[in-house]
Design a protein around this motif. Structure first.
Motif, PDB file in Angstrom:
ATOM      1  N   HIS A  89       0.847  -1.188   0.000  1.00 28.72           N
ATOM      2  CA  HIS A  89       0.000   0.000   0.000  1.00 28.72           C
ATOM      3  C   HIS A  89       0.886   1.243   0.000  1.00 28.72           C
ATOM      4  N   GLN A  90       0.537   2.169  -0.892  1.00 24.42           N
ATOM      5  CA  GLN A  90       1.308   3.400  -1.048  1.00 24.42           C
ATOM      6  C   GLN A  90       0.735   4.510  -0.174  1.00 24.42           C
ATOM      7  N   PHE A  91       1.636   5.271   0.494  1.00 24.15           N
ATOM      8  CA  PHE A  91       1.242   6.455   1.273  1.00 24.15           C
ATOM      9  C   PHE A  91       2.117   7.626   0.819  1.00 24.15           C
ATOM     10  N   GLY A  92       1.472   8.713   0.482  1.00 27.17           N
ATOM     11  CA  GLY A  92       2.204   9.851  -0.076  1.00 27.17           C
ATOM     12  C   GLY A  92       2.401   9.688  -1.564  1.00 27.17           C
ATOM     13  N   ASP A  93       3.319  10.448  -2.138  1.00 28.15           N
ATOM     14  CA  ASP A  93       3.573  10.371  -3.587  1.00 28.15           C
ATOM     15  C   ASP A  93       4.069   8.984  -3.967  1.00 28.15           C
ATOM     16  N   ARG A  94       3.723   8.600  -5.183  1.00 29.21           N
ATOM     17  CA  ARG A  94       4.087   7.281  -5.663  1.00 29.21           C
ATOM     18  C   ARG A  94       5.587   7.207  -5.957  1.00 29.21           C
ATOM     19  N   PHE A  95       6.115   5.988  -5.798  1.00 31.51           N
ATOM     20  CA  PHE A  95       7.490   5.731  -6.233  1.00 31.51           C
ATOM     21  C   PHE A  95       7.515   5.624  -7.755  1.00 31.51           C
ATOM     22  N   ARG A  96       8.664   5.952  -8.300  1.00 32.17           N
ATOM     23  CA  ARG A  96       8.791   5.857  -9.765  1.00 32.17           C
ATOM     24  C   ARG A  96       8.805   4.408 -10.207  1.00 32.17           C
ATOM     25  N   GLN A  97       9.461   3.545  -9.450  1.00 28.83           N
ATOM     26  CA  GLN A  97       9.508   2.121  -9.745  1.00 28.83           C
ATOM     27  C   GLN A  97       9.301   1.339  -8.457  1.00 28.83           C
ATOM     28  N   TYR A  98       8.588   0.230  -8.584  1.00 31.91           N
ATOM     29  CA  TYR A  98       8.287  -0.602  -7.415  1.00 31.91           C
ATOM     30  C   TYR A  98       8.992  -1.957  -7.476  1.00 31.91           C
ATOM     31  N   GLU A  99       9.881  -2.122  -8.398  1.00 28.94           N
ATOM     32  CA  GLU A  99      10.575  -3.404  -8.536  1.00 28.94           C
ATOM     33  C   GLU A  99      11.450  -3.647  -7.311  1.00 28.94           C
ATOM     34  N   LEU A 100      11.148  -4.729  -6.610  1.00 29.36           N
ATOM     35  CA  LEU A 100      11.927  -5.082  -5.418  1.00 29.36           C
ATOM     36  C   LEU A 100      11.827  -6.587  -5.226  1.00 29.36           C
ATOM     37  N   ASP A 101      12.942  -7.221  -5.048  1.00 23.00           N
ATOM     38  CA  ASP A 101      12.984  -8.674  -4.894  1.00 23.00           C
ATOM     39  C   ASP A 101      12.172  -9.104  -3.662  1.00 23.00           C
ATOM     40  N   LYS A 102      11.380 -10.166  -3.861  1.00 25.11           N
ATOM     41  CA  LYS A 102      10.534 -10.651  -2.759  1.00 25.11           C
ATOM     42  C   LYS A 102      11.357 -11.126  -1.578  1.00 25.11           C
ATOM     43  N   SER A 103      12.573 -11.577  -1.841  1.00 27.01           N
ATOM     44  CA  SER A 103      13.422 -12.040  -0.732  1.00 27.01           C
ATOM     45  C   SER A 103      13.796 -10.874   0.175  1.00 27.01           C
ATOM     46  N   ILE A 104      13.913  -9.666  -0.409  1.00 22.31           N
ATOM     47  CA  ILE A 104      14.226  -8.491   0.396  1.00 22.31           C
ATOM     48  C   ILE A 104      13.040  -8.151   1.296  1.00 22.31           C
ATOM     49  N   ILE A 105      11.833  -8.202   0.703  1.00 20.23           N
ATOM     50  CA  ILE A 105      10.628  -7.918   1.500  1.00 20.23           C
ATOM     51  C   ILE A 105      10.491  -8.937   2.610  1.00 20.23           C
ATOM     52  N   GLN A 106      10.770 -10.200   2.274  1.00 23.00           N
ATOM     53  CA  GLN A 106      10.635 -11.260   3.279  1.00 23.00           C
ATOM     54  C   GLN A 106      11.626 -11.080   4.423  1.00 23.00           C
ATOM     55  N   SER A 107      12.839 -10.602   4.082  1.00 24.05           N
ATOM     56  CA  SER A 107      13.837 -10.398   5.135  1.00 24.05           C
ATOM     57  C   SER A 107      13.392  -9.320   6.107  1.00 24.05           C
ATOM     58  N   VAL A 108      12.703  -8.266   5.581  1.00 21.85           N
ATOM     59  CA  VAL A 108      12.188  -7.212   6.458  1.00 21.85           C
ATOM     60  C   VAL A 108      11.044  -7.762   7.294  1.00 21.85           C
ATOM     61  N   LEU A 109      10.187  -8.597   6.685  1.00 16.17           N
ATOM     62  CA  LEU A 109       9.089  -9.223   7.436  1.00 16.17           C
ATOM     63  C   LEU A 109       9.626 -10.132   8.532  1.00 16.17           C
ATOM     64  N   ASP A 110      10.825 -10.638   8.322  1.00 14.15           N
ATOM     65  CA  ASP A 110      11.459 -11.512   9.317  1.00 14.15           C
ATOM     66  C   ASP A 110      12.168 -10.712  10.402  1.00 14.15           C
ATOM     67  N   GLY A 111      12.104  -9.371  10.319  1.00 15.01           N
ATOM     68  CA  GLY A 111      12.655  -8.542  11.391  1.00 15.01           C
ATOM     69  C   GLY A 111      13.984  -7.883  11.092  1.00 15.01           C
ATOM     70  N   ARG A 112      14.457  -7.992   9.855  1.00  8.31           N
ATOM     71  CA  ARG A 112      15.734  -7.363   9.496  1.00  8.31           C
ATOM     72  C   ARG A 112      15.507  -6.028   8.803  1.00  8.31           C
ATOM     73  N   THR A 113      16.517  -5.172   8.831  1.00  7.85           N
ATOM     74  CA  THR A 113      16.439  -3.849   8.200  1.00  7.85           C
ATOM     75  C   THR A 113      17.032  -3.911   6.789  1.00  7.85           C
ATOM     76  N   TYR A 114      16.354  -3.293   5.862  1.00 10.66           N
ATOM     77  CA  TYR A 114      16.836  -3.234   4.458  1.00 10.66           C
ATOM     78  C   TYR A 114      17.571  -1.910   4.227  1.00 10.66           C
ATOM     79  N   HIS A 115      18.851  -2.007   3.866  1.00 15.51           N
ATOM     80  CA  HIS A 115      19.663  -0.811   3.608  1.00 15.51           C
ATOM     81  C   HIS A 115      19.708  -0.570   2.093  1.00 15.51           C
ATOM     82  N   GLY A 116      18.656  -0.008   1.578  1.00 21.74           N
ATOM     83  CA  GLY A 116      18.557   0.166   0.132  1.00 21.74           C
ATOM     84  C   GLY A 116      19.352   1.341  -0.418  1.00 21.74           C
TER      85      GLY A 116
END
Length: 457
Positions: free
Chosen positions: A86-113
């Motif tokens: 879900h988007q809040f505020g202005d949209r991102f230009r691109q939303y391409e992001l590996d699912k493994s990265i999202i899963q790592s954040v869901l597992d409690g880790r911080t993503y340093h993008g």
């Protein structure tokens, strides 16, 4: 062919362009090495603060909370356990992001993008609003961990400043180019004047003015050019005077020879007059012969056709030989010749040095009255010094600087040029210069003249 003005302008523009590119590359390098991690750390602290504020709120709905945060110029993206975002505020230009990265954040880790985001130009990567270029942190929503991706909305936070910076950069470049064009005009102007002056000199016109009061290299060049022009003007005047004097010196005896020869052929003169006329003709032909020899020698010395053939010989013996050769002339006037010549060995051109002593001695004999004296001395210090001094009529002080000029005859009212060509001392000076020596003169009217010759040992 490009003019110097165009070359200077293009060079300055190229320098400005290259300087800008180098400065931009160094700025990128500085951002990548120093600022990128610092910037990421700040955004991570903001993301953690957002999570803390929500998790410690009093049951505020996540949608309302993130909407409020987004209104403070943040771009937010919330992903639940089902990988629904879900988007809040202005949209991102691109939303391409590996699912493994999202899963790592869901597992409690911080993503340093931000630190891992790849961009061709490092510093411009800060402004790219891709989902990859964000910080991902876990957040508890109704007891379930979700992934929150956060990045500042740079466009809203710094949009006006980007316009200002772009305007400053554009104006700086434009004004720099304008100033380069104007300054190049001032730089090239004295060179254009110098070019015009060069054309004038080439056409024989030496009357011009240059900006020689400048204290820079162009001012020094202008001064040197003016000095060169004055030297060329003097040389041109000397050349014209030389041609005039040569013509006069040749025409005068020829006229005498022609007149006296006609008188003798007419048979209207007596034998005594004819004999006297023949004697005059003989003297004039001798004078012409001497003049031509001296002219040829000067021409040879000027062009350095005549090499200095050095040999070792006794200088004192050579000077005594010159005194003996001129004995008839000085004895006829009852002159007293005093010599102080120690044994001197020198390495020089024997024939050329002979011309020095014969010219100086015959001049002293010519301008010294009956029963006068001539002194020839020699000494040695670092150089060999030969002095020829007489008790003759002397030379006026204002004439001393000119006596070595070609065809200079001195003040004819004092009869100092009885039968000379005005070339003897020019020959003497040229020979001495070829031997890397010097000649100086001191004189006083009515008391005599002294020539001092210094030659390297």
């Amino acid at each position: 062919m490009k003019t110097l003005y165009v070359r200077i302008v293009l060079t300055f523009m190229l320098v400005a362009l290259v300087s800008g590119i180098i400065a931009f590359l160094f700025s990128n390098l500085y951002y990548h090495v120093k600022l990128k991690e610092y910037n990421e750390e700040k955004i991570k602290e903001m993301a953690n603060e957002i999570v803390y504020l929500y998790e410690n709120s009093d049951g505020m709905k996540i949608q309302d909370f993130l909407t409020s945060v987004a209104n403070m110029n943040f771009q937010l993206y919330l992903v639940d356990q089902h990988m629904v975002g879900h988007q809040f505020g202005d949209r991102f230009r691109q939303y391409e992001l590996d699912k493994s990265i999202i899963q790592s954040v869901l597992d409690g880790r911080t993503y340093h993008g931000i630190s891992t985001f790849k961009s061709n130009l490092f510093v411009t990567g800060f402004f790219k609003d891709d989902l990859k270029n964000s910080i991902g942190v876990p957040i508890k929503v109704d007891g379930v961990t979700e992934a929150l991706f956060v990045r500042p909305n740079v466009e809203k936070q710094f949009g006006e400043m980007r316009i200002v910076f772009s305007l400053i950069l554009g104006l700086t470049f434009f004004i720099s180019m304008l100033l380069i064009v104007v300054s190049a005009t001032f730089l090239v102007r004295p060179i254009k004047r110098l070019t015009k002056a060069t054309r004038k000199v080439a056409s024989g016109n030496y009357d011009f003015t240059l900006d020689s009061h400048r204290s820079d290299e162009i001012g020094a060049l202008a001064k040197d050019f003016e000095r060169m022009a004055k030297s060329l003007k003097k040389l041109d005047e000397m050349r014209q005077e030389f041609v005039s004097n040569v013509s006069h010196e040749i025409q005068s005896p020829l006229t005498s020879i022609q007149g006296f020869s006609k008188a003798i052929r007419s048979k209207v003169v007596s034998e005594e007059e004819a004999e006297r006329y023949l004697e005059i003709i003989e003297k004039e032909t001798s004078r012409l012969s001497s003049l031509s020899k001296q002219l040829l020698m000067l021409s040879s010395l000027d062009k350095e056709v005549k090499a200095v053939n050095k040999e070792t010989f006794r200088l004192d013996e050579q000077i005594r030989e010159v005194v003996l050769l001129t004995e008839w002339e000085w004895s006829k006037k009852s002159l007293r010749i005093e010599l102080d010549l120690p044994e001197l060995v020198i390495e020089a051109d024997k024939q050329l040095l002979f011309q020095i002593w014969i010219n100086l001695l015959t001049n002293s004999i010519k301008f010294t009255g009956n029963h006068g004296s001539i002194y020839v001395n020699a000494a040695v210090d670092e150089d060999i010094i030969v002095t020829v001094r007489d008790t003759g009529i002397g030379i006026a002080e204002e004439e001393l600087q000119q006596i070595f000029d070609r065809f200079y005859m001195g003040d004819k009212s004092r009869n100092r040029t009885k039968s000379g060509s005005g070339l003897g001392l020019s020959v003497v000076k040229k020979i001495i210069e070829l031997h890397e020596g010097t000649i100086s003169v001191q004189s006083e009217i009515g008391k005599g003249t002294e020539f001092t010759v210094r030659l390297p040992r």
